[in-house]
Design an enzyme around this catalytic site. Structure first.
Site, PDB file in Angstrom:
ATOM      1  N   ASP A 161       0.847  -1.195   0.000  1.00  0.00           N
ATOM      2  CA  ASP A 161       0.000   0.000   0.000  1.00  0.00           C
ATOM      3  C   ASP A 161       0.880   1.242   0.000  1.00  0.00           C
ATOM      4  O   ASP A 161       1.929   1.273   0.646  1.00  0.00           O
ATOM      5  CB  ASP A 161      -0.931   0.016   1.220  1.00  0.00           C
ATOM      6  CG  ASP A 161      -2.198   0.813   0.942  1.00  0.00           C
ATOM      7  OD1 ASP A 161      -3.270   0.193   0.813  1.00  0.00           O
ATOM      8  OD2 ASP A 161      -2.096   2.053   0.804  1.00  0.00           O
ATOM      9  N   THR A 183     -11.091   2.818  -7.699  1.00  0.00           N
ATOM     10  CA  THR A 183     -11.469   3.266  -9.047  1.00  0.00           C
ATOM     11  C   THR A 183     -12.617   4.267  -8.872  1.00  0.00           C
ATOM     12  O   THR A 183     -13.782   3.935  -9.104  1.00  0.00           O
ATOM     13  CB  THR A 183     -11.925   2.085  -9.934  1.00  0.00           C
ATOM     14  OG1 THR A 183     -12.762   1.225  -9.163  1.00  0.00           O
ATOM     15  CG2 THR A 183     -10.754   1.309 -10.486  1.00  0.00           C
ATOM     16  N   LYS A 191     -20.375  -7.280 -12.436  1.00  0.00           N
ATOM     17  CA  LYS A 191     -20.165  -6.467 -11.226  1.00  0.00           C
ATOM     18  C   LYS A 191     -20.920  -5.139 -11.332  1.00  0.00           C
ATOM     19  O   LYS A 191     -21.582  -4.703 -10.387  1.00  0.00           O
ATOM     20  CB  LYS A 191     -18.662  -6.211 -11.032  1.00  0.00           C
ATOM     21  CG  LYS A 191     -18.321  -5.159 -10.006  1.00  0.00           C
ATOM     22  CD  LYS A 191     -18.672  -5.603  -8.604  1.00  0.00           C
ATOM     23  CE  LYS A 191     -18.707  -4.433  -7.646  1.00  0.00           C
ATOM     24  NZ  LYS A 191     -19.164  -4.778  -6.321  1.00  0.00           N
ATOM     25  N   ASN A 240     -24.615  -3.331  -9.011  1.00  0.00           N
ATOM     26  CA  ASN A 240     -24.842  -2.043  -8.353  1.00  0.00           C
ATOM     27  C   ASN A 240     -25.792  -1.149  -9.150  1.00  0.00           C
ATOM     28  O   ASN A 240     -26.521  -0.349  -8.575  1.00  0.00           O
ATOM     29  CB  ASN A 240     -23.508  -1.333  -8.104  1.00  0.00           C
ATOM     30  CG  ASN A 240     -22.788  -1.952  -6.923  1.00  0.00           C
ATOM     31  OD1 ASN A 240     -23.412  -2.555  -6.062  1.00  0.00           O
ATOM     32  ND2 ASN A 240     -21.477  -1.822  -6.882  1.00  0.00           N
ATOM     33  N   ARG A 266     -29.344  -1.949  -8.263  1.00  0.00           N
ATOM     34  CA  ARG A 266     -29.770  -1.290  -7.031  1.00  0.00           C
ATOM     35  C   ARG A 266     -30.104   0.182  -7.318  1.00  0.00           C
ATOM     36  O   ARG A 266     -31.108   0.700  -6.851  1.00  0.00           O
ATOM     37  CB  ARG A 266     -28.656  -1.330  -5.968  1.00  0.00           C
ATOM     38  CG  ARG A 266     -28.132  -2.704  -5.653  1.00  0.00           C
ATOM     39  CD  ARG A 266     -28.893  -3.419  -4.573  1.00  0.00           C
ATOM     40  NE  ARG A 266     -28.957  -2.685  -3.329  1.00  0.00           N
ATOM     41  CZ  ARG A 266     -29.898  -2.885  -2.409  1.00  0.00           C
ATOM     42  NH1 ARG A 266     -30.832  -3.772  -2.620  1.00  0.00           N
ATOM     43  NH2 ARG A 266     -29.896  -2.201  -1.291  1.00  0.00           N
ATOM     44  N   ARG A 292     -45.122 -10.827  -6.735  1.00  0.00           N
ATOM     45  CA  ARG A 292     -43.923 -10.696  -7.581  1.00  0.00           C
ATOM     46  C   ARG A 292     -43.424  -9.253  -7.671  1.00  0.00           C
ATOM     47  O   ARG A 292     -42.775  -8.868  -8.631  1.00  0.00           O
ATOM     48  CB  ARG A 292     -44.217 -11.243  -8.987  1.00  0.00           C
ATOM     49  CG  ARG A 292     -44.291 -12.768  -9.015  1.00  0.00           C
ATOM     50  CD  ARG A 292     -44.807 -13.333 -10.309  1.00  0.00           C
ATOM     51  NE  ARG A 292     -46.177 -12.922 -10.592  1.00  0.00           N
ATOM     52  CZ  ARG A 292     -47.265 -13.440 -10.001  1.00  0.00           C
ATOM     53  NH1 ARG A 292     -47.125 -14.393  -9.109  1.00  0.00           N
ATOM     54  NH2 ARG A 292     -48.464 -13.006 -10.296  1.00  0.00           N
ATOM     55  N   CYS A 346     -19.831   2.912  -4.210  1.00  0.00           N
ATOM     56  CA  CYS A 346     -20.079   1.922  -5.273  1.00  0.00           C
ATOM     57  C   CYS A 346     -21.326   2.270  -6.085  1.00  0.00           C
ATOM     58  O   CYS A 346     -21.238   2.502  -7.294  1.00  0.00           O
ATOM     59  CB  CYS A 346     -20.242   0.533  -4.667  1.00  0.00           C
ATOM     60  SG  CYS A 346     -18.711  -0.158  -4.042  1.00  0.00           S
ATOM     61  N   TYR A 366     -23.710   7.647   4.807  1.00  0.00           N
ATOM     62  CA  TYR A 366     -24.420   7.481   3.534  1.00  0.00           C
ATOM     63  C   TYR A 366     -25.595   6.510   3.647  1.00  0.00           C
ATOM     64  O   TYR A 366     -26.440   6.446   2.759  1.00  0.00           O
ATOM     65  CB  TYR A 366     -23.456   7.094   2.409  1.00  0.00           C
ATOM     66  CG  TYR A 366     -23.081   5.641   2.304  1.00  0.00           C
ATOM     67  CD1 TYR A 366     -23.893   4.737   1.612  1.00  0.00           C
ATOM     68  CD2 TYR A 366     -21.912   5.156   2.854  1.00  0.00           C
ATOM     69  CE1 TYR A 366     -23.546   3.399   1.501  1.00  0.00           C
ATOM     70  CE2 TYR A 366     -21.552   3.822   2.742  1.00  0.00           C
ATOM     71  CZ  TYR A 366     -22.379   2.951   2.067  1.00  0.00           C
ATOM     72  OH  TYR A 366     -22.026   1.631   1.974  1.00  0.00           O
TER      73      TYR A 366
HETATM   74  N1  LIG Z   1     -15.353  -1.274  -0.236  1.00  0.00           N
HETATM   75  C1  LIG Z   1     -16.277  -1.983  -0.838  1.00  0.00           C
HETATM   76  O1  LIG Z   1     -17.289  -2.288  -0.246  1.00  0.00           O
HETATM   77  C2  LIG Z   1     -16.088  -2.469  -2.249  1.00  0.00           C
HETATM   78  C3  LIG Z   1     -16.919  -3.504  -2.691  1.00  0.00           C
HETATM   79  C4  LIG Z   1     -16.745  -3.982  -3.969  1.00  0.00           C
HETATM   80  C5  LIG Z   1     -15.779  -3.420  -4.789  1.00  0.00           C
HETATM   81  N2  LIG Z   1     -15.000  -2.411  -4.355  1.00  0.00           N
HETATM   82  C6  LIG Z   1     -13.984  -1.892  -5.269  1.00  0.00           C
HETATM   83  O2  LIG Z   1     -12.717  -2.350  -4.826  1.00  0.00           O
HETATM   84  C7  LIG Z   1     -11.726  -1.362  -5.123  1.00  0.00           C
HETATM   85  C8  LIG Z   1     -10.997  -0.971  -3.851  1.00  0.00           C
HETATM   86  O3  LIG Z   1     -11.932  -0.412  -2.957  1.00  0.00           O
HETATM   87  P1  LIG Z   1     -11.635  -0.234  -1.396  1.00  0.00           P
HETATM   88  O4  LIG Z   1     -12.952   0.052  -0.768  1.00  0.00           O
HETATM   89  O5  LIG Z   1     -10.819  -1.364  -0.907  1.00  0.00           O
HETATM   90  O6  LIG Z   1     -10.761   1.078  -1.419  1.00  0.00           O
HETATM   91  P2  LIG Z   1      -9.859   1.634  -0.213  1.00  0.00           P
HETATM   92  O7  LIG Z   1      -9.698   3.069  -0.475  1.00  0.00           O
HETATM   93  O8  LIG Z   1     -10.413   1.157   1.083  1.00  0.00           O
HETATM   94  O9  LIG Z   1      -8.463   0.871  -0.416  1.00  0.00           O
HETATM   95  C9  LIG Z   1      -7.647   1.058  -1.525  1.00  0.00           C
HETATM   96  C10 LIG Z   1      -6.220   1.081  -1.049  1.00  0.00           C
HETATM   97  O10 LIG Z   1      -5.365   1.161  -2.188  1.00  0.00           O
HETATM   98  C11 LIG Z   1      -4.230   1.959  -1.833  1.00  0.00           C
HETATM   99  N3  LIG Z   1      -3.590   2.373  -3.079  1.00  0.00           N
HETATM  100  C12 LIG Z   1      -3.974   3.304  -3.968  1.00  0.00           C
HETATM  101  N4  LIG Z   1      -3.122   3.329  -5.013  1.00  0.00           N
HETATM  102  C13 LIG Z   1      -2.183   2.397  -4.779  1.00  0.00           C
HETATM  103  C14 LIG Z   1      -1.044   1.939  -5.485  1.00  0.00           C
HETATM  104  N5  LIG Z   1      -0.717   2.445  -6.674  1.00  0.00           N
HETATM  105  N6  LIG Z   1      -0.296   0.976  -4.932  1.00  0.00           N
HETATM  106  C15 LIG Z   1      -0.607   0.446  -3.721  1.00  0.00           C
HETATM  107  N7  LIG Z   1      -1.691   0.833  -3.006  1.00  0.00           N
HETATM  108  C16 LIG Z   1      -2.465   1.793  -3.529  1.00  0.00           C
HETATM  109  C17 LIG Z   1      -4.823   3.060  -0.996  1.00  0.00           C
HETATM  110  O11 LIG Z   1      -3.843   3.669  -0.197  1.00  0.00           O
HETATM  111  C18 LIG Z   1      -5.879   2.302  -0.184  1.00  0.00           C
HETATM  112  O12 LIG Z   1      -5.371   1.849   1.056  1.00  0.00           O
HETATM  113  C19 LIG Z   1     -12.449  -0.227  -5.804  1.00  0.00           C
HETATM  114  O13 LIG Z   1     -12.411  -0.425  -7.199  1.00  0.00           O
HETATM  115  C20 LIG Z   1     -13.863  -0.379  -5.314  1.00  0.00           C
HETATM  116  O14 LIG Z   1     -14.806   0.181  -6.187  1.00  0.00           O
HETATM  117  C21 LIG Z   1     -15.123  -1.931  -3.088  1.00  0.00           C
END
Ligand SMILES: NC(=O)c1ccc[n+]([C@@H]2O[C@H](COP(=O)([O-])OP(=O)(O)OC[C@H]3O[C@@H](n4cnc5c(N)ncnc54)[C@H](O)[C@@H]3O)[C@@H](O)[C@H]2O)c1
Length: 403
Positions: free
Chosen positions: A35, A87, A209, A213, A216, A249, A263, A319
């Protein structure tokens, strides 16, 4: 049991990456969490979990995980690379901001070797694996995706607050360009997932994926529209929805103050980005849900329109109910809109540390409107238990629940 000899490098150890890293380490893999946030790296190495979930903390403390998981700020060589970086939406263009994925891949590519598997867990627009990641890898190395190096998209479905249960028990989509890739990725998840693993191609996984969402979001927009029509007709919208749901239904969702989190309000745009002409309903739903904070702000203004310099107490900043997460929260936007109008606004949320209060009675002194935006269970119970006392201390006793 997983092979102890395999190293899995997880890039991005937030809500998605860290739970996966913990469960893979528990399953016996050698796991390196990567990270760019030094605090996260330090916390993992000290066995401290920054996500508040007791089950995950317990896993973090097990001897296998302490032995198998380490964290650092740059990638290292490995067998499998899992990308779980953000993202977000590029708000101006209403398209995915792929900069985090791009930099994560740039950092991983120098470590790629024949036989490696790259799994994208981040939510991505369709065709990202084929048209963005594959050329990145093939232009920078001698590797051929699908032949000498393997690329999969295995999206995550977890619900923050219940991550441990969901990451283990939810069914999972395994998207790979060919059966070999799908089998390799499925083997990784089979080490800790108890739900079913469904293998498909990468483009299907990317779209599936987003469909989840978007489903929803569109259904919330429909509930919001029904509620608005009911209001025009002067009837009780939520009650009308409940009655419609008596049909065997029909299952209409609840109307609300808008859609938040990182999301649901974001992912539908990733579909529109790749096929705008077939995304009209999706686009309309986004507009309807994005408009909700403005409609609620207008209702709040209307509720105090006859008062001079009204004092509005807003309850709820998260939220959704029963979480402290404020990302993309419509409640924050409503507060911003009301403050812009020059109203006296006090904003509280019992679950958000910086917005907590001593007692509802105390914060309601001389208020003209108590506007409940986020009905946390504890908040509603507290409000009902002290309603009479609260009304006695308000300048104008108006308590309105907007959700
Ligand atoms: N949180 C959810 O409930 C959830 C559910 C499904 C999908 N997602 C998707 O999963 C992905 C991650 O989401 P998240 O909630 O874990 O985000 P987050 O912000 O909690 O974690 C992402 C981590 O990536 C790190 N990071 C950023 N750029 C980096 C790099 N170049 N190298 C190393 N680390 C880096 C950040 O410091 C952060 O700790 C997103 O695409 C999100 O849409 C999230």
């Amino acid at each position: 049991m997983a092979e102890q000899s395999k190293t899995i490098v997880v890039i991005g150890t937030g809500y998605v990456g860290l739970p996966a890293a913990l469960l893979l380490a528990q399953a016996g893999y050698d796991v390196v969490g990567v990270d760019i946030n030094e605090n996260i790296v330090r916390a993992i190495n000290e066995g401290v979990l920054l996500i508040q979930e007791a089950e995950l903390q317990a896993i973090m403390e097990t001897p296998e995980v302490r032995a198998n998981l380490r964290a650092q700020s740059t990638p290292t060589d490995g067998d499998v690379f899992i990308i779980a970086v953000p993202t977000p939406l590029d708000d101006r263009k209403k398209m995915a901001d792929m900069s985090y994925v791009d930099s994560a891949m740039e950092a991983v590519i120098p470590h790629l070797k024949p036989g490696n598997l790259v799994i994208i867990e981040s939510t991505i627009p369709p065709l990202t694996c084929r048209e963005r990641i594959t050329p990145m890898i093939e232009q920078a190395t001698d590797l051929v995706v699908g032949e000498t190096v393997f690329l999969a998209h295995c999206p995550e479905r977890i619900l923050p607050g219940d991550i441990f249960h969901e990451i283990v028990h939810n069914d999972r989509i395994i998207g790979g360009i060919n059966p070999k890739t799908q089998d390799m990725a499925a083997e990784v998840y089979a080490s800790f997932v108890k739900g079913d693993l469904y293998k498909t191609d990468d483009i299907s996984a990317e779209l599936v994926k987003l469909m989840e969402n978007t489903y929803r979001d569109v259904n919330i927009a429909l509930a919001n529209e029904f509620n608005a029509v009911a209001e025009t007709l002067g009837i009780d919208g939520p009650q009308a929805i409940q009655l419609a749901n008596k049909h065997p239904r029909v299952n209409i969702l609840s109307p609300g103050i808008g859609v938040g989190g990182h999301c649901i309000p974001i992912d539908p745009w990733f579909i529109k980005e790749v096929d705008p002409s077939n995304s009209r309903l999706i686009f309309a739903s986004r507009l309807i849900n994005d408009e909700m904070p403005h409609k609620i702000a207008a209702k709040i203004r209307h509720a105090v329109r006859d008062l001079d310099n009204p004092c509005v107490v807003i309850l709820g900043a998260a939220y959704k109910p029963n979480t402290e997460d404020m990302r993309e929260s419509p409640a924050l936007e409503i507060v911003h809109l009301i403050k812009e109008d020059g109203y006296q606004v006090k904003h509280y949320d019992p679950l958000v540390p910086e917005l907590q209060y001593e007692s509802l009675v105390q914060i309601s002194q001389e208020a003209d409107l108590l506007a409940v935006l986020v009905p946390h269970t504890a908040l509603i119970e507290d409000l009902e238990a002290h309603r009479t006392e609260i009304e006695q201390v308000m300048r104008t006793p108006r308590i309105v629940r907007y959700q």
